[in-house]
Design an enzyme around this catalytic site. Structure first.
Site, PDB file in Angstrom:
ATOM      1  N   LYS A 118      58.864  58.913   8.124  1.00  8.48           N
ATOM      2  CA  LYS A 118      59.016  60.270   8.650  1.00  8.48           C
ATOM      3  C   LYS A 118      60.216  60.906   7.963  1.00  8.48           C
ATOM      4  CE  LYS A 118      59.257  62.625  13.193  1.00  8.48           C
ATOM      5  NZ  LYS A 118      59.295  62.384  14.654  1.00  8.48           N
ATOM      6  N   SER A 178      55.654  64.659  17.314  1.00 10.75           N
ATOM      7  CA  SER A 178      56.139  65.276  16.093  1.00 10.75           C
ATOM      8  C   SER A 178      55.954  64.426  14.849  1.00 10.75           C
ATOM      9  CB  SER A 178      57.622  65.607  16.244  1.00 10.75           C
ATOM     10  OG  SER A 178      58.381  64.404  16.364  1.00 10.75           O
ATOM     11  N   SER A 231      56.809  61.185  20.589  1.00 17.03           N
ATOM     12  CA  SER A 231      56.463  61.609  19.230  1.00 17.03           C
ATOM     13  C   SER A 231      55.870  60.538  18.333  1.00 17.03           C
ATOM     14  CB  SER A 231      57.683  62.220  18.540  1.00 17.03           C
ATOM     15  OG  SER A 231      57.897  63.517  19.031  1.00 17.03           O
TER      16      SER A 231
END
Ligand SMILES: [Mg+2]
Ligand SMILES: [Zn+2]
Lengths: 100, 477, 477
Positions: free
Chosen positions: B74, B149, B173
Site C-alpha cells: 500500500k 482504503s 481498511s
C-alpha cells in the site's frame, strides 16, 4: 450533546487547521460535519460517569531507548526532497509578510 | 499458485524468481489499465531484486521464506528512494530517505517488492475512490469498487498482479476490501506489526496486515512482518506468532460467539444475503466441532460514533506536518502562514479536509470533553464488554462488511453512507484486538461475502485455526 | 528594584524556565544532541517529523528529569505525554510533544539566596524546536524577506520548570534563576548556558497595591536571554503596568516580547489571540511510570546540592562566608572544605578561592593547597609569592615547596630580616619618628612606606605580615 456545528465554527476550525474554504465549500462542509456529528449524538445518552478514558489499547509503560547516537540521515537526500532550500537550510516565506 | 507454492518452487529451483516476476508483470500489463491497482509498478527495481535472488539461490545460499515472491505495498509505507504518496497530491513525488520496518522485514525475507498500490487518500475512505490519482476498480466486476482504503492492495492480489500484498487497517481498511474482493485479510493485534514507516492516519488504531488468496499465505506473510521493533514505542515485545504450524489444528472444542450487535441485532444496514453467509459459516464451524452460540458485546453499537471522533482527532494532528516546509510540493504564499494554507488547501482532497476539520473541532477548546473525552470512555466500555465476552468465548464472528461490493459512485455523495461500511470492523480497532476476514461464498449478486473472525489481544493463532476451517469447509466457493 | 520606585505597588513574578537536558541524543530519536554544528546535520526522520517516523523516549532524558524533580523537592510520578498542536516552521510535526495534565514532576520548591522558599508547580519534559533565521531587514522578524530553518535543535530534550508566582523583585527573580542554574549544573542535568540558549526564561509579571492579596492581570514576557535582561525586563514591565494602573487604565493579559536593544517590551498577542493548542494524549508513546526502586536509585546518586554545599562550607569555615555562593558555583567548595579540614587557615583558603582561583582549581590537589597555605601562614612565603606558586600548581600540579624553590622564593630567616629592618630605620630617622609618634593615620602611612622600602631591599622576598610585626616590636621599644 451540543448545538450543531455552525458556519462560524467551521470557519474557525479551518483557520486552526490551516485550510481555506470557498463559500460553497464552507456551506457543504458545514452540512456534512453537522450530519456526522449528529450521528455521534448517540453518545449523549450514555452515562459515562466513573468510566476512565482509554487513549491507548495497550497497557504498556516505560518503553525507553538507550541514549546512544545512531546513524543520521543523509542531509543531501533530505534537502533534495524539500520544496525550497538555501545554505543547507529549509527556506520559507517571511513569518510576517516582508516588504518585498 | 499460492505464495507458499511459489516460494517452494523457487527455493527448489523449479522456477526462477525472474520468471515468476515476469509472469506477474505480464498480468499487470494486461489488466492494470482497467483496474488501476498501482500508483507505481517498480519494474526495474523488482527485476534487479529478482535477479539478485536467483543469483543467491544459484550460489546455494539459504534465503528467507518469501524468497522471490512478489509482494505489493500500500502506498502509505515508506520505501527509500521510491515515491510514497498516500494517494495524495500533498505527497506527490516525495521519496522517503528511509524504509519502513515492514519493508526491511520483507526484503530480509527475500520478497520482491513489485509496486505501491492505490488507496483512499491517507487511508480515509471505504472504496478507493478517494485517491488523487483516480479510483481502483474491483477485478471481479470492474463496475464496482474494491472496497477501501487498501483497495489497491486487495485488487492487486485479486487480479493476480501479486500473490501477496500489505494493507493498513484503521477501521476496517484491510478486512472490508478483502471481503469485497474475495480475499483473506488480517488486522493483527495492535502492536504486533511495527508502524515505523507507515504514514500515520490514526496512530492508536493503525495496523499493517496481509492480503492473500489463502489463509496459509496470509499466515506466512503475517509471520514475516510481525515481531518487536524498538523504533515503535507501541510495538509488543513478543516474537512473531507461529501461525502456519497451527492451521490444521481445527476448532474442535472451541467456543465461538456470534457477535449479536454486529449481526443484525444492533447496528443497521447489514444485508440479508450477507447474514445468510454468516449462518452458513456457523454451520461449518459447528460441523467442525466448535460450540457456537450468540454473544453480546453491547458497547460495540457505539463504535462507529466513537471512531468518527477519535480517528479524525488523531488524523488532524498527524496530518499537520504537511505544511510545505520540509518535503512534498508547495503552493507559494506571501507569508509562511499563507504558504502553509495554500499548500494544504491545494494538496488535500475533500474527504481528508473533512476529517481534519472534524478532528480539529473535536479537540478544540470547549468541545474536547463532549467529543474526544467521551469517545475515549466509550473505548473503555468496548474493551470491558469484549473482555466479558471472551470469558465465555474463544472467538467471536460477524459479517465483515454490510454488503457486497457496490458500484462506483454509489456512496460518494454522502460521507455517512461510506462510513457505515466500517460498522462491523471498527470495534476491533478501538479495542486493539486482532480480526480477519475470510471469504465465504457469494451474495445474491454473485459477488464475494466475507466472514469476520474476532479474537482477544494476541489471539491470532486461534483466529487462524478457525479461518482455516472455514476455508477448508468449501463455503468459500 | 527598590520598593520606592514602584511606590505603593508590589510586583509579583512567576518564571517558566526551559533547560536543555545534557543527553547524547535527542528526546525521541538517536540523532545527536550537540550545540552548534553545520545546519541540518544532526537530524533524522523523527526530528524532521517525516511521514511515518515515530518517537521513542530517551531513557537518559527521563533519568535527568527525575534528577531535576528530586533536586527541586518535587513529587516524581506517573506521567503521560501529550501533543501541543500549532503550526510553525520551527516545529517539524506541527505539534510539540510535551506533558500536559500529568507531568513527571509536580509540586516542589527552591530555596532563594535569602533563605525564602519559592514554590515550583511542576517540572515537565518536552522537546525543543528547530531554529529560524530571518533573512533581510537586518535579521528582524518584522522586516525579513524570508527565513531559513535549521532542525539541529529540533527534538532536543527540555525540562520546563514552572515556578509559582512567588517572586517579588527583579533581584529575587535573578537569584531564583541563578540558583536553579547552579542546581541543574550540579546534578549534571544541563550545562545551563543561557548565552547558547540551553537555558531560557519566560517571565510572568503582574503588579498589585502593596498589602493586597489578589493577583493582578499578568503579562508573559518572552525572549529573555540573560540574567541582566531578566532584571531589566521585569523592571520595565512592572513600571509599565504601574503607570497604566495609576493613570486609570486596565492591564490587558498579553504575551509580550523583550527587546534587548530598545530596552522595552512590546505586545506579541493578547489573550484572545492565544493559540488553541488542542492538547491530547500522544498516541505514539506510552506512559512513563518510574518504579520506586529507580527513583530511589537516582536519589541516592544525587550529589550534594549547592544549598547544602554552601552550608557545609560555612560550617567548615566556622562562620558566615560572604562568598560561599561564588565558591560553590566555581566548584571549589570541596577543595576549600578539605583544605580547611586538613588544618589550612580558613581566611587564606577563602581568599585564594575568591581571588586567585577564578578559572577553577586545575591541577591543584587538596594536599598541596593545604601545604601552600601552611607555608604562607608560617611565614615561608609572602602573599604575593603564594599567589605565584598557586598559579603554578593550578597549571601543572606538583608540590608547593618545589614550586617555591623553582622561583627562588627562599624563606628569609628572621635574623637576616631583623638586620634589614634596622638598616632601613636607621636610614630614615624622620620617617621613623613620625611612625613612632604619629597618630593612627600617620602611623598607617609610614608603615606603608617602611614595608615598601623593606620589600624593595628584599626584592619582595619578605613576608609583609612579619615585617609589620618587627616594625611594631621596634616602635614599642
Ligand atoms: Mg510554557
Ligand atoms: Zn515549554
Amino acid at each position: 450533546m451540543t448545538d450543531p456545528i455552525s458556519r462560524d465554527d467551521v470557519t474557525h476550525v479551518a483557520r486552526l487547521a490551516c485550510l481555506s474554504l470557498t463559500d460553497q465549500e464552507l456551506e457543504a462542509f458545514t452540512g456534512q460535519l453537522a450530519n456526522i456529528l449528529s450521528h455521534a449524538s448517540d453518545l449523549e445518552a450514555l452515562d459515562l460517569t466513573g468510566v476512565e478514558p482509554t487513549s491507548h489499547p495497550l497497557p504498556l509503560v516505560n518503553v525507553l531507548r538507550p541514549d546512544v547516537p545512531g546513524e543520521p540521515v543523509d542531509r543531501d537526500e533530505v534537502l533534495a526532497a524539500a520544496p525550497s532550500v538555501e545554505d543547507h537550510q529549509f527556506r520559507v516565506p517571511p513569518a510576517l509578510g516582508g516588504n518585498t | 499458485m499460492s505464495a507458499l507454492e511459489l516460494a517452494a518452487a523457487i527455493r527448489s529451483g523449479e522456477r526462477s524468481a525472474v520468471d515468476v516476476l515476469e509472469e506477474h508483470l505480464a498480468v499487470i500489463d494486461a489488466r492494470e489499465d482497467e483496474i488501476h491497482a498501482f500508483n507505481l509498478v517498480m519494474v526495474e527495481q523488482a527485476r534487479r531484486e529478482a535477479v539478485d535472488i536467483d543469483a543467491h539461490l544459484a550460489a546455494g545460499e539459504e534465503l528467507g521464506p518469501l524468497a522471490g515472491v512478489p509482494v505489493a505495498l500500500k502506498d502509505n509505507m515508506c520505501t527509500r528512494g521510491v515515491p510514497t504518496t498516500c494517494s495524495s497530491k500533498i505527497l506527490e513525488g516525495w521519496k522517503p530517505p528511509y524504509d519502513a520496518t515492514v519493508v526491511q522485514r520483507l526484503t530480509a525475507a527475500g520478497a520482491v517488492i513489485i509496486g505501491k498500490t492505490n488507496m483512499d487518500e491517507f487511508a480515509m475512505g471505504g472504496s478507493t475512490e478517494n485517491s488523487a490519482f483516480g479510483p481502483t476498480r474491483n477485478p471481479l466486476d470492474t463496475s464496482r469498487v474494491p472496497g477501501g482504503s487498501s483497495g489497491g492492495s486487495a485488487a492487486a492480489v485479486a487480479a493476480g498482479f501479486a500473490p501477496l500484498s500489505l494493507g493498513s487497517d484503521t477501521g476496517g481498511s484491510i478486512r472490508q476490501p478483502a471481503a469485497l474482493c474475495g480475499l483473506v485479510g488480517v488486522k493483527p493485534t495492535y502492536g504486533r506489526v511495527s508502524r515505523y514507516g507507515l504514514v500515520a492516519f490514526a496512530s492508536s488504531l493503525d495496523q499493517i496486515g496481509p492480503f492473500a488468496a489463502t489463509v496459509a499465505d496470509a499466515a506466512l506473510l503475517l509471520e514475516v512482518i510481525s515481531g518487536h521493533d524498538p523504533l515503535d514505542s507501541t510495538s509488543i515485545a513478543e516474537p512473531a506468532p507461529g501461525l502456519l504450524s497451527v492451521l490444521d489444528q481445527g476448532v474442535e472444542g472451541l467456543r465461538i460467539g456470534i457477535l449479536d450487535e454486529l449481526s443484525g441485532h444492533g447496528v443497521e444496514g447489514i444485508s440479508p444475503d450477507v447474514l445468510a453467509r454468516l449462518d452458513a459459516a456457523v454451520e461449518a464451524l459447528t460441523a467442525a466441532g466448535a460450540t457456537v452460540e450468540r454473544a453480546s458485546v453491547p458497547a460495540t453499537v457505539y463504535g462507529l460514533s466513537a471512531y468518527y471522533v477519535i480517528a479524525p482527532a488523531e488524523a488532524s494532528s498527524n496530518l499537520s506536518r504537511y505544511d510545505g516546509v520540509r518535503f512534498g510540493p508547495r503552493t507559494d504564499g506571501a507569508t509562511t502562514n499563507e504558504m502553509m494554507v495554500a499548500t494544504r488547501t491545494e494538496g488535500f482532497g475533500d474527504e481528508v479536509k473533512r476529517r481534519i476539520m472534524l478532528g480539529t473541532y473535536a479537540l478544540s477548546a470547549g468541545y474536547y470533553d463532549a467529543y474526544y473525552g467521551k469517545s475515549q470512555k466509550v473505548r473503555t466500555l468496548i474493551l470491558k464488554d469484549f473482555a466479558k465476552a471472551y470469558e465465555k468465548f474463544d472467538l467471536l464472528i460477524s459479517p465483515t462488511a454490510p454488503t457486497t461490493a457496490f458500484p462506483l459512485g454509489a456512496k460518494t455523495e454522502d460521507p455517512m453512507q461510506m462510513y457505515l461500511q466500517d460498522v462491523c470492523t471498527i470495534p476491533s480497532n478501538l479495542a486493539g484486538h486482532p480480526a480477519m476476514s475470510v471469504p465465504f461464498g457469494v451474495g445474491d449478486d454473485g459477488l464475494p461475502v466475507g466472514v469476520q473472525i474476532l479474537a482477544p489481544a494476541m489471539g491470532e493463532a486461534t483466529m487462524f485455526r478457525a479461518a482455516a476451517v472455514l476455508e477448508k469447509s468449501g463455503g468459500a466457493q | 528594584m527598590s520598593g520606592d520606585v514602584l511606590d505603593g505597588w508590589e510586583v509579583v513574578i512567576g518564571l517558566e524556565v526551559h533547560a536543555e537536558l545534557a543527553t547524547q541524543t535527542k528526546m525521541f530519536s538517536s540523532a545527536r544532541n550537540v550545540f552548534g554544528g553545520e545546519p541540518n546535520t544532526n537530524i533524522d526522520p523523527v526530528s524532521l517529523g517525516l511521514p511515518g517516523s515515530l518517537p521513542v523516549l530517551n531513557e537518559k532524558a527521563i533519568e535527568l528529569a527525575i534528577r531535576v524533580g528530586l533536586a527541586l523537592n518535587c513529587k516524581v510520578q506517573r506521567s503521560v505525554f501529550a501533543r501541543k498542536n500549532y503550526f510553525y516552521p520551527d516545529m517539524p510535526k506541527a505539534y510539540q510533544i510535551s506533558q500536559f495534565d500529568l507531568p513527571i514532576n509536580e509540586g516542589g520548591w527552591l530555596e532563594l539566596p535569602s533563605g525564602r522558599k519559592a514554590m515550583i508547580e511542576r517540572a515537565h519534559l518536552e522537546e525543543d524546536t528547530g531554529k529560524s533565521s530571518h533573512v533581510g531587514g537586518g535579521g528582524r522578524i518584522h522586516e525579513a524577506t524570508y527565513s531559513l530553518v535549521d532542525y539541529n535543535r529540533a527534538g532536543v530534550p527540555l525540562i520546563e520548570i514552572v515556578g509559582a508566582p512567588d517572586l517579588r523583585s527583579a533581584e529575587e527573580a535573578r537569584g531564583y534563576v541563578a540558583e536553579l542554574r547552579s542546581i541543574l549544573v550540579a546534578i549534571g542535568a544541563s550545562d545551563g548556558k543561557m548565552e547558547e540558549g540551553s537555558m531560557r526564561v519566560d517571565c510572568n509579571v503582574s503588579v498589585r497595591p502593596m498589602g493586597t492579596e489578589e493577583l493582578g492581570t499578568r503579562c508573559e514576557v518572552k525572549n529573555i536571554n540573560s540574567l541582566r535582561s531578566l532584571g531589566r525586563a521585569i523592571e520595565y514591565e512592572s513600571r509599565r503596568q504601574v503607570d497604566l494602573l495609576t493613570s486609570g487604565q486596565r492591564i490587558e493579559q498579553q504575551t509580550r516580547h523583550w527587546d534587548e536593544a530598545e530596552g522595552r517590551t512590546h505586545k506579541l498577542r493578547s489573550k484572545e489571540e492565544a493559540f488553541d493548542y488542542r492538547y491530547f494524549p500522544e498516541p505514539d508513546l506510552v506512559p512513563v511510570d518510574p518504579s520506586p526502586e529507580w527513583i530511589a536509585e537516582i536519589a541516592a546518586s544525587l550529589p550534594m546540592l549547592p544549598r547544602q554545599r554552601r552550608v557545609r562550607l560555612a560550617e567548615a569555615a566556622k562562620g558566615e562566608v560572604a562568598d560561599a555562593a561564588l565558591i560553590v558555583e566555581r566548584g571549589l567548595d570541596d577543595l576549600a572544605v578539605e583544605a580547611m579540614e586538613a588544618g589550612a587557615d580558613a581566611t587564606r583558603v577563602l581568599v585564594h578561592c575568591v581571588n586567585n582561583l577564578s578559572e577553577g582549581a586545575g591541577q591543584l590537589s587538596t594536599g598541596s593547597f593545604a601545604a601552600l597555605v601552611a607555608m604562607e601562614t608560617g611565614g615561608e612565603l609572602s602573599a604575593t609569592q603564594a599567589k605565584t606558586v598557586l598559579a603554578d600548581l593550578v597549571a601543572s600540579g606538583g608540590d608547593p615547596a618545589a614550586a617555591a624553590a623553582a622561583h627562588g622564593f627562599e624563606a628569609m630567616d628572621t635574623s637576616e630580616l631583623d638586620g634589614i629592618v634596622d638598616g632601613i630605620i636607621a636610614a630614615h630617622p624622620d620617617d621613623w619618628a613620625a611612625y613612632v609618634e604619629g597618630d593612627e593615620g600617620e602611623r598607617k602611612k609610614k608603615s606603608g612606606f617602611f614595608v615598601g622600602q623593606i620589600m624593595k631591599a628584599t626584592r619582595g622576598q619578605a613576608d609583609g605580615k612579619l615585617v609589620n610585626k618587627i616594625l611594631a616590636q621596634r616602635a614599642a621599644g
